[in-house]
Every structure is written in structure tokens, then in C-alpha cells.
Design a protein around this motif. Sequence first.
Motif, PDB file in Angstrom:
ATOM      1  N   GLY A 113       0.788  -1.230   0.000  1.00  0.00           N
ATOM      2  CA  GLY A 113       0.000   0.000   0.000  1.00  0.00           C
ATOM      3  C   GLY A 113       0.813   1.271   0.000  1.00  0.00           C
ATOM      4  N   THR A 114       2.129   1.191  -0.314  1.00  0.00           N
ATOM      5  CA  THR A 114       2.921   2.418  -0.372  1.00  0.00           C
ATOM      6  C   THR A 114       2.980   2.986  -1.792  1.00  0.00           C
ATOM      7  N   ARG A 115       2.715   2.147  -2.786  1.00  0.00           N
ATOM      8  CA  ARG A 115       2.660   2.601  -4.176  1.00  0.00           C
ATOM      9  C   ARG A 115       1.457   1.958  -4.851  1.00  0.00           C
ATOM     10  N   THR A 116       1.135   2.442  -6.043  1.00  0.00           N
ATOM     11  CA  THR A 116       0.010   1.895  -6.790  1.00  0.00           C
ATOM     12  C   THR A 116       0.420   1.711  -8.243  1.00  0.00           C
ATOM     13  N   MET A 117      -0.334   0.902  -8.950  1.00  0.00           N
ATOM     14  CA  MET A 117      -0.074   0.712 -10.376  1.00  0.00           C
ATOM     15  C   MET A 117      -0.688   1.826 -11.216  1.00  0.00           C
ATOM     16  N   SER A 118      -1.379   2.781 -10.578  1.00  0.00           N
ATOM     17  CA  SER A 118      -1.885   3.953 -11.295  1.00  0.00           C
ATOM     18  C   SER A 118      -0.876   5.085 -11.290  1.00  0.00           C
ATOM     19  N   GLY A 119       0.210   4.928 -10.523  1.00  0.00           N
ATOM     20  CA  GLY A 119       1.213   5.970 -10.425  1.00  0.00           C
ATOM     21  C   GLY A 119       1.032   6.891  -9.239  1.00  0.00           C
ATOM     22  N   LYS A 120      -0.033   6.706  -8.485  1.00  0.00           N
ATOM     23  CA  LYS A 120      -0.240   7.519  -7.287  1.00  0.00           C
ATOM     24  C   LYS A 120       0.506   6.900  -6.104  1.00  0.00           C
TER      25      LYS A 120
END
Length: 674
Positions: A73-80
Motif C-alpha cells: 500500500g505504499t505505491r500503486t499501479m496507477s502511479g499515485k
Amino acid sequence: MFHPLLSLRYVILPVVFGAFLFVGCAGPKQAAENSQTTTKEQVGKKPSEMDRLVANSITEEIPNAFFDAVDNGTRTMSGKPGENYWTQWANYDIDVELLPADTLVKGSATITYYNNSPDTLEALYMELAQNLHAKGAQRSSPQEVTGGINLHNVGLNGDELSQMQSRRDPTGYGVNGTLLLIRPKNAVAPGDSATIQVNWDFKVPQRGASGRMGYSEDNLFHIAYWYPQMRVYDDIVGWMTDQFTGTSEFYHDFADYNVDITVPDQWIVGSTGQLTNGNDVLDKNIYQRLEKAHNSDTVMAVVTEDDFGSVTKSPEDGTLTWNFKAEKVRDFAFSVTKQSKWDATRANVGDLDGDGKEDYSNINAIYRSSASKWTDGAKFTQHAITFLSEQTGLSYPWPHMTSVEGGGIIGGGMEFPMITLIGDYNNQSSQALYAVVAHELAHMWIPMIVSNNERHYAWMDEGTTTFNENQAKKAYYPNGPEYDLNDINSYLQITSTDAEGPIMRWSNHHYNGFAYGVASYPKPASMLVSLRSLLGEETFTKALHEFIDRWKYKHPYPWDMFNTFEDIAGQDLDWFWRAWYYETWTLDQAVGNVSTKDGTTRIIIEDRGQSPMPSKVEITKSDGATLTRTIPVDTWLEGATQAVITVEGEVTKVVIDPDKNYPDTDRQNNSWDK
């Protein structure tokens, strides 16, 4: 960021990096017609049937640690950034003294390090960049040997530490090149902090850290990489422990600084941070001029040659202590100079605080009389800060920007939060000086706010900064050369050699300086030019602004940038990242044949390279009418090596990529004339 290639391009080549020219896209009806026309008659083989490489997914190239960060939950595959994203933090309280006659820096610091991660830290790591100049240091280029940094004591939480004799020692500190390891008695738990005390000194190299700091003659010192600094601990790699070897640069966390700088009187200090005691150190008249200039939209002289010898106050002990405080910066540097001129003004940075009113940042230019081009230094700095605040979509956030002339130390320029050191440019044009000012100031956004790992991915800040530099140059010199095309041509120089390395190769792992320079500067800047043409100006600008906004005061990795562009564009761009960032493939599109029969002209467009890109084709008919047809990239991705365009009537001229937005290796075959 200074690099030999960057310096070279201003000296030898008219290389300028990356302004965008928007290629007009066909409307929906025309696009459908183009697609049908070119697809119906395309000629070619499937990739499995020919000698052609496939721009496949980059998923297998992304390290598992990145996917772990997504799962955590520190990064996302949407770039957020993810909901659980964190960064570490530190507070630095430093006393430093410069002894110009001895070329010596003496410092003491109390550093409070906050563990915001979910991990328990069994060790702490710091950077000792001055050890690049220690005997026997690992170096990628020749350096002056000064002995490096001398640590006089190291303490943790009030206890003095001993230097470890073995890696198995349970507590203490150890030095390995530019790396300082501190092993605490008690691990630093999540949410906890540790307080480090350290005293040190070092001899200042004349052109230190590959010309990024040092001294010139007897009247200028630029002090950078001068204190023990916390290494980054992030959610992808944990501790970043790569050595600083002199070429690939830095990766820093954000922190607050309170720094007292003691220097002889009549020396001016320009620094990261806000000067808090200017009235105590500057002569009354100089201080009043400075206050007036910082409230003026025109450049004003604060210190002239007539003021030399009476610039500061003159205490009995002959020294003054200047105090600077900086918030939310990733490094701290300062210049100390005597008998230098000082010009100042202010720059409009837009609405910084959201109150609907324009805000301003103070602008300073400090230079010696021998640097005649620098009479424009404050004006150049003012323009660049105002322009880049709009260009990046993020108002310049800090109280000042100071440009310091550093002839004798540096040829190009080097950036630090709120301050930059730049060569005198006596043997070059004013346009060249503006270019390097714009470049170094563009770095205030990346990596000074969007803090990427320069040691591994220099292209993220250098390529984007080179692109933004070109936008500033176009604004300041609207009748100047084609900056983006010069950049593309600079990149193409390496494609005819065996020297090139892919952009995504770690910056400190490139095989030669030529490869490092091209992969860090002109090629990634050119790729942004191409991406802008591919996505359209509006979508590209929105994606670039979104990336900066999402990752300000954070640590993005390349896939955060890639994912943000895909998220905003609503497109899968893996083929683009694969072809241009992971490979050294090249583009070569050509007009193969043009023939007319029974009033219909048949145009064959060939894709002779390995990198697929859309083909914008401008067609001039015999009656003078001009048509534009676009062959979508999917045509080439599906394996075709030729596509056919048919138009009614006779054709007199065909040009592929007429605006030259894509880096085609052979432009001679891009056009056909009857």
C-alpha cells in the motif's frame, strides 16, 4: 546538474534539450479514414516470421520490490503514492566555520532522525561525500586527494561511539569510502527517533566532487557535500548504500536545517535557507538595499565595487556568524565570497498559498567583476523561476533563489536547494548562460522537490530538467534555434556507434561517459518531446503536472512516472517504454515508393527500424492542397514493415514527420519530391 557532457554542449555543440512541438492529430472521422486506408492495404509479416524485435510488456522488468510496495500500500499501479506511503525525516542543527586562509571547513552537528517506516532499523547509514577525495577511494574519474573527511567524534543518543574494529561488533560506527555505518545499542523502532552527534573537518578541494564544489583564487568558496548526511531508507530498496564515485549523483531525504555559518567579515554568504540575521551581519546600507531590491520587480544593485570593504559589519574578532533556516529541503549548500557584486530582485511564482494572490520569491545573483556576462544573472534567474513555476504546474515554494558565479570551480552548473553554482561563461554567449541558469533552476523541481534516485536513474531529473530548460529558452528567445531538434540530433550521434546504453541502465553502471551522458540528458529529453507529440500537448502537460504534484516531497521510481503517464493518458504505453527506455533500438521510417495510376496515388511508407512510432505523413498534391495522414503505431506493432496510403489525384511531395518530433536516424529517406 553539472556533468561533463552538459558542460561540453555549451562549449562545443549547439546542443539544447527538449522543447515540445505539437503534432496535430487527425480528427475522429479522418483518423478512422486513415486507419482504414493504411490497414486495408498494409504489407508485412508477423514478428515471428521476420527479423524484427517485439516491443513487449515491461512487467517482467519491474523489480519484485516495487510490486511488494504495491501490495504493502505504499505505491500503486496507477502511479499515485499509496495510502501507506511514507518517507523518513531528519532535523539538522549545524555549526560550521570556514577558514579561507587554510581552505578548511570545521563542523559540528546534532541530527535527529525520525523512523517513519514500518521497519525496525538495526543500523543507520550516512553519506560522507567528501571521502571521494580520500586516499584509495573508489572513483569513476580522477579527483584531488585531500584526505577526505576527518571524524573527531560520533555519538548516538548522548553516548559517544567507538569505531568498530569488525563488522561483528555489536555497536559503534564504521567508515567504508563514502559510507558511514552507525550500529546503535538499541534498534530504532517504527515511530521512534535517534539523535546523532558528530564533529568533523576537511580540507576543501579546489574542484571537488568532479567540479561541483571547491574554491577559486582567494575570493570564492562553494561548500557542498560538506556534512555527514543521512542516507535514504525507502520502501523499495531499504537503505541506499551505493558509493558516491564522482559521476552519477545523489539521493537524499527531506529535512529541516538550522545552520550557523561563521566566516571572516567582508565575505558574503549565499546559502540554502532563509537568512534570519541579515541586519546583524550586513552593513546597514547594504541591508536596506537588499530589502528594497527584494520588493522590486526590476533588478537592483545591492553590492557594487564601491562597496567592497564595507559590505558587512566588522566585529573585533574579525568573524561573523550567518544563520540560515531551511524547511523541507533535501540538502544544504552555501557560497562564501568577497569582492563580489550582488544584484537582487524578486520573481512572481504565481499563487503559492492558494489565497488568490500572486506570491514572490527573492532573487539574488552574486558574481565577480571578471564575469561580465553575469550582469544579466539576476534577470535570467528571475525569468526562469517565474516561467518554470508555470511550466511545471507547481509554484516555486522557497523564499529565495540565488545564482552564484563559480568560474575556476565549475564550467557548467550544479544545483542545490535555493542556490546554484555556475561558471563565468566569459567565452560563451549570454544565451548559453541563460541556458545553464534555466537548467539548474529547473532542477529545483526535479530532484529538489520530486526527489528521485539520481545515482540509479539520473535520466528522471536530468531528462525532465533538460526538457523544461528548453521550454524556458523558447520563452526567453522565441526566435532562437530549434532546441528540441538540436537535442534529438545530440542523442542520435551515439546511435551510429556501439557505445550506447539503455536509459534504464543504472546511471552508475554505464560503461562509458558518453553512454551516461546521452542516456541521462538528450535522449530522455527527446523522449518527452516524442511523448508530447504522441499524446498531444494537453494530455502530456496534464500528465507531467500530475506526476510532479503526486510525487512532490516524495521518492518516485521510474514505474511511478510511467504509470502516471498511462493513468492520465488512458493508454497502455509499454511499447513506448520498452522501445525507448529499456532498449537501444532506433527509428527509421521512409517513403518507399510513390506511384500514380488512373488518377490515384499510392504511397508506400516503410518502417525500417526497430522502434515503432506512429507515422504522420504530410502529402502535397499537384493542385497545392496539403493533406495529413497518420499511420497508427498499432500497424507496426502488429508486425507490418510497410503500409500503403492512397489519395485521389497526383502527388508532388511526401514528408514523414514534417515537424521532426521523433528521433528518426535517417531523415534523408523521410521525404519524396516529384
